[in-house]
Design a protein around this motif. Structure first.
Motif, PDB file in Angstrom:
ATOM      1  N   GLY A 141      52.222  94.124  42.700  1.00 51.79           N
ATOM      2  CA  GLY A 141      51.606  92.741  42.675  1.00 51.79           C
ATOM      3  C   GLY A 141      50.769  91.862  43.704  1.00 51.79           C
ATOM      4  N   LYS A 142      50.208  91.442  43.702  1.00 57.58           N
ATOM      5  CA  LYS A 142      49.252  90.506  44.296  1.00 57.58           C
ATOM      6  C   LYS A 142      49.710  89.873  45.094  1.00 57.58           C
ATOM      7  N   GLN A 143      49.658  89.273  46.553  1.00 58.45           N
ATOM      8  CA  GLN A 143      50.622  88.154  46.995  1.00 58.45           C
ATOM      9  C   GLN A 143      49.772  88.140  48.104  1.00 58.45           C
ATOM     10  N   TRP A 144      49.780  86.454  48.254  1.00 53.49           N
ATOM     11  CA  TRP A 144      49.108  85.536  49.556  1.00 53.49           C
ATOM     12  C   TRP A 144      49.928  85.346  50.607  1.00 53.49           C
ATOM     13  N   ILE A 145      49.210  86.067  51.596  1.00 53.92           N
ATOM     14  CA  ILE A 145      49.271  85.601  53.313  1.00 53.92           C
ATOM     15  C   ILE A 145      49.249  85.223  53.984  1.00 53.92           C
ATOM     16  N   ARG A 146      50.110  84.142  54.958  1.00 53.70           N
ATOM     17  CA  ARG A 146      49.147  83.332  55.235  1.00 53.70           C
ATOM     18  C   ARG A 146      49.060  84.300  57.442  1.00 53.70           C
ATOM     19  N   ILE A 147      47.936  84.139  57.400  1.00 49.40           N
ATOM     20  CA  ILE A 147      48.285  85.134  58.671  1.00 49.40           C
ATOM     21  C   ILE A 147      48.172  84.216  60.533  1.00 49.40           C
ATOM     22  N   ASN A 148      47.629  83.200  60.215  1.00 47.94           N
ATOM     23  CA  ASN A 148      47.727  81.670  61.284  1.00 47.94           C
ATOM     24  C   ASN A 148      46.291  80.909  60.381  1.00 47.94           C
ATOM     25  N   GLU A 149      46.493  80.139  60.798  1.00 42.19           N
ATOM     26  CA  GLU A 149      46.053  79.013  60.721  1.00 42.19           C
ATOM     27  C   GLU A 149      44.480  78.358  60.255  1.00 42.19           C
ATOM     28  N   LYS A 150      43.941  80.027  60.903  1.00 38.84           N
ATOM     29  CA  LYS A 150      42.321  80.826  60.253  1.00 38.84           C
ATOM     30  C   LYS A 150      41.868  81.373  59.390  1.00 38.84           C
ATOM     31  N   ILE A 151      42.995  82.068  59.101  1.00 40.57           N
ATOM     32  CA  ILE A 151      43.133  83.683  58.150  1.00 40.57           C
ATOM     33  C   ILE A 151      43.924  83.377  57.400  1.00 40.57           C
ATOM     34  N   GLU A 152      44.262  83.972  55.374  1.00 43.60           N
ATOM     35  CA  GLU A 152      44.524  84.030  54.513  1.00 43.60           C
ATOM     36  C   GLU A 152      44.504  85.379  54.134  1.00 43.60           C
ATOM     37  N   LEU A 153      44.980  86.139  54.189  1.00 43.20           N
ATOM     38  CA  LEU A 153      45.428  86.985  53.629  1.00 43.20           C
ATOM     39  C   LEU A 153      46.305  87.416  52.029  1.00 43.20           C
ATOM     40  N   LEU A 154      44.831  88.107  51.446  1.00 43.93           N
ATOM     41  CA  LEU A 154      45.446  88.980  49.827  1.00 43.93           C
ATOM     42  C   LEU A 154      46.147  90.511  49.941  1.00 43.93           C
ATOM     43  N   ASP A 155      47.483  90.417  49.649  1.00 42.82           N
ATOM     44  CA  ASP A 155      47.297  92.138  49.899  1.00 42.82           C
ATOM     45  C   ASP A 155      47.676  92.595  48.102  1.00 42.82           C
ATOM     46  N   THR A 156      47.246  93.601  47.782  1.00 46.29           N
ATOM     47  CA  THR A 156      47.036  93.837  46.506  1.00 46.29           C
ATOM     48  C   THR A 156      47.224  95.812  46.893  1.00 46.29           C
ATOM     49  N   PRO A 157      47.928  96.408  45.523  1.00 50.96           N
ATOM     50  CA  PRO A 157      48.727  97.700  45.358  1.00 50.96           C
ATOM     51  C   PRO A 157      47.464  98.893  45.770  1.00 50.96           C
ATOM     52  N   GLY A 158      47.453  99.276  46.336  1.00 50.53           N
ATOM     53  CA  GLY A 158      47.344 100.645  46.129  1.00 50.53           C
ATOM     54  C   GLY A 158      46.508 101.225  45.107  1.00 50.53           C
ATOM     55  N   ILE A 159      44.884 101.438  45.590  1.00 54.68           N
ATOM     56  CA  ILE A 159      44.634 102.293  44.549  1.00 54.68           C
ATOM     57  C   ILE A 159      43.550 103.122  44.889  1.00 54.68           C
ATOM     58  N   LEU A 160      43.650 104.475  43.842  1.00 51.94           N
ATOM     59  CA  LEU A 160      42.773 105.461  43.327  1.00 51.94           C
ATOM     60  C   LEU A 160      42.098 105.273  42.228  1.00 51.94           C
ATOM     61  N   TRP A 161      41.598 106.480  42.100  1.00 51.72           N
ATOM     62  CA  TRP A 161      40.427 106.527  40.930  1.00 51.72           C
ATOM     63  C   TRP A 161      40.212 107.342  40.586  1.00 51.72           C
ATOM     64  N   PRO A 162      40.013 106.999  38.936  1.00 50.41           N
ATOM     65  CA  PRO A 162      40.405 108.255  38.007  1.00 50.41           C
ATOM     66  C   PRO A 162      40.516 109.926  37.766  1.00 50.41           C
ATOM     67  N   LYS A 163      39.388 110.292  38.617  1.00 49.21           N
ATOM     68  CA  LYS A 163      39.320 111.590  38.865  1.00 49.21           C
ATOM     69  C   LYS A 163      38.351 112.445  40.045  1.00 49.21           C
ATOM     70  N   PHE A 164      38.676 113.347  41.174  1.00 49.55           N
ATOM     71  CA  PHE A 164      38.635 113.387  42.055  1.00 49.55           C
ATOM     72  C   PHE A 164      37.632 114.541  42.142  1.00 49.55           C
ATOM     73  N   ASP A 165      36.385 114.556  42.372  1.00 47.17           N
ATOM     74  CA  ASP A 165      35.668 115.299  42.104  1.00 47.17           C
ATOM     75  C   ASP A 165      35.578 116.862  42.843  1.00 47.17           C
ATOM     76  N   ASP A 166      35.821 115.891  43.978  1.00 48.78           N
ATOM     77  CA  ASP A 166      35.943 117.112  45.052  1.00 48.78           C
ATOM     78  C   ASP A 166      37.554 117.774  45.047  1.00 48.78           C
ATOM     79  N   MET A 167      37.657 118.877  45.192  1.00 53.69           N
ATOM     80  CA  MET A 167      39.301 119.092  45.122  1.00 53.69           C
ATOM     81  C   MET A 167      39.957 118.817  47.069  1.00 53.69           C
TER      82      MET A 167
END
Length: 310
Positions: A157-183
């Motif tokens: 699931g997504k989760q927000w993480i405070r890196i420091n006072e200047k940067i916030e980061l949204l983590d997301t699950p790893g994602i592939l794509w439906p079909k690899f055309d190149d074996m």
């Protein structure tokens, strides 16, 4: 060897990325330094479009340093901001933070000119499974903020993480794509652990990996498994010989191919065979040339009346 893997939660992740993109200032695209081409999800370009982006090649400590430098030159030559990092030791992390801030500098300056106080820069980290996103986030945040694991699909699931006072980061699950055309893309993702081991024959994958290494890093392969005269050996021959050297035997003295396959994949992924890059920038030109030649061949067949009548 045709490997495909696109579990249902990845379709949900794709929608999640698109829905949250409007609140993001900069996208951090995390890739595997050993396979820069294969670990680049082609759908990410379509999803983020013109959103500012920094490409970070993780696990650089496992990749061939000379090849990594060639990749860095290649991507900079086509206008991408990129950096090679090691999320375990922290190499390149501070430089990455600076690149993130630089990517939105113009936007921040415009906000200041209008009298607005700019909020922390909001970033989103995206990448294929098992590319080291959680370790990266923990290192950049300076604390254990994300669940880590050595298998794909740990973050769900997504989760927000405070890196420091200047940067916030949204983590997301790893994602592939439906079909690899190149074996070869599917194979590279399997070699590096981006695809779960239980969906393919690990002996076949390990044998394919050993044959690839024989052609590119023969000395390292031979040294790790104490092999000799490997030039004319197939991948299966190499796997069998390594199994014999490591004592991976079953009753009757037969080689336990699945046991040695698991060892080979684990040692490759852990860098025990050596620093190895499975892709080089020149490979891109080769792929494009092969594709162009094939398209030309099909066109010539059509023009000569050899097209399929169906």
């Amino acid at each position: 060897m045709n490997i495909q893997w696109f579990p249902g939660h990845m379709a949900k992740t794709r929608r999640l990325l698109a829905e949250n993109l409007k609140m993001i200032d900069v996208v951090i695209e995390l890739l595997d330094a050993r396979i820069p081409r294969s670990s680049k999800n082609p759908e990410i370009d379509e999803i983020i479009k013109d959103k500012p982006r920094v490409m970070a090649f993780n696990k650089s400590d496992l990749a061939d340093d000379k090849v990594s430098k060639d990749w860095q030159k290649h991507y900079k030559s086509i206008g991408y901001s990129c950096i090679f990092i090691d999320s375990i030791k922290g190499t390149g992390i501070n430089e990455l933070k600076a690149m993130v801030n630089d990517a939105v500098k113009d936007k921040i300056d415009r906000q200041k000119q209008k009298g607005y106080v700019f909020r922390p820069v909001r970033t989103m980290v995206v990448g294929v499974p098992n590319v080291g996103k959680s370790s990266f986030i923990n290192k950049i945040a300076g604390k254990a903020s994300a669940v880590t694991g050595d298998r794909p699909g740990v973050t769900r699931g997504k989760q927000w993480i405070r890196i420091n006072e200047k940067i916030e980061l949204l983590d997301t699950p790893g994602i592939l794509w439906p079909k690899f055309d190149d074996m070869e893309v599917g194979s590279n993702l399997a070699f590096t652990g981006a695809i779960k081991d239980d969906i393919y024959d690990i002996a076949e994958v390990a044998a394919t990996l050993m044959e690839r290494l024989k052609n590119t890093y023969a000395d390292k392969l031979a040294a790790r498994y104490k092999l000799e005269g490997i030039d004319d050996m197939s991948g299966l021959d190499l796997l069998t010989a390594a199994g014999k050297k490591r004592g991976c035997l079953v009753s009757g003295g037969e080689i336990d191919l699945y046991r040695i396959a698991a060892i080979v994949l684990d040692e490759f992924r852990g860098g025990k065979i050596g620093r190895i890059s499975l892709e080089r920038p020149d490979d891109i030109l080769t792929v494009k040339a092969d594709k162009g030649a094939k398209e030309m061949e099909v066109k010539e067949d059509f023009e000569n009346g050899n097209q399929d009548e169906n």
